[in-house]
Design a protein around this motif. Sequence first.
Motif, PDB file in Angstrom:
ATOM      1  N   PRO A   1       1.494   3.583  -8.203  1.00  0.00           N
ATOM      2  CA  PRO A   1       1.091   2.559  -7.244  1.00  0.00           C
ATOM      3  C   PRO A   1       2.141   2.381  -6.141  1.00  0.00           C
ATOM      4  CG  PRO A   1       1.900   1.528  -9.244  1.00  0.00           C
ATOM      5  CD  PRO A   1       1.899   3.020  -9.480  1.00  0.00           C
ATOM      6  N   TRP A   2       1.673   2.360  -4.907  1.00  0.00           N
ATOM      7  CA  TRP A   2       2.532   2.126  -3.755  1.00  0.00           C
ATOM      8  C   TRP A   2       2.342   0.692  -3.281  1.00  0.00           C
ATOM      9  CZ3 TRP A   2       5.827   5.836  -1.793  1.00  0.00           C
ATOM     10  CH2 TRP A   2       5.664   7.129  -2.286  1.00  0.00           C
ATOM     11  N   ARG A   3       3.377   0.155  -2.644  1.00  0.00           N
ATOM     12  CA  ARG A   3       3.298  -1.186  -2.060  1.00  0.00           C
ATOM     13  C   ARG A   3       4.018  -1.156  -0.718  1.00  0.00           C
ATOM     14  NH1 ARG A   3       8.193  -3.413  -2.186  1.00  0.00           N
ATOM     15  NH2 ARG A   3       9.635  -2.918  -3.856  1.00  0.00           N
ATOM     16  N   PRO A   4       3.731  -2.133   0.133  1.00  0.00           N
ATOM     17  CA  PRO A   4       4.438  -2.197   1.412  1.00  0.00           C
ATOM     18  C   PRO A   4       5.940  -2.405   1.205  1.00  0.00           C
ATOM     19  CG  PRO A   4       2.504  -3.610   1.445  1.00  0.00           C
ATOM     20  CD  PRO A   4       2.685  -3.160   0.024  1.00  0.00           C
ATOM     21  N   MET A   5       6.734  -1.731   2.009  1.00  0.00           N
ATOM     22  CA  MET A   5       8.178  -1.915   1.983  1.00  0.00           C
ATOM     23  C   MET A   5       8.510  -3.284   2.566  1.00  0.00           C
ATOM     24  SD  MET A   5      11.122   0.604   3.508  1.00  0.00           S
ATOM     25  CE  MET A   5      10.970   0.171   5.237  1.00  0.00           C
ATOM     26  N   THR A   6       9.468  -3.974   1.972  1.00  0.00           N
ATOM     27  CA  THR A   6       9.897  -5.285   2.454  1.00  0.00           C
ATOM     28  C   THR A   6      11.361  -5.198   2.885  1.00  0.00           C
ATOM     29  OG1 THR A   6      10.711  -6.056   0.313  1.00  0.00           O
ATOM     30  CG2 THR A   6       8.345  -6.399   0.784  1.00  0.00           C
TER      31      THR A   6
END
Length: 68
Positions: A2-7
């Motif tokens: 799973p990928w998520r937006p970079m913060t």
Amino acid sequence: MPWRPMTPQDLAQVQVLADAIHVDHPEDAAVIAERQHLYPQGCLVLAEGRAWVAMRSPIPGGSGSRRP
């Protein structure tokens, strides 16, 4: 995977990874931060496990472009 937006909280680890991968072409931390700020939908990190980053730039006139 799973990928998520970079913060902004990911930037230090992204810098470590970038420095290890791009030894001959280092980027300043400010460049990575600016990329994340200007085009956040193109900056992803793995949500779990190893630290991996996917960054892309918008294609002018293509989907994801900032142009009208």
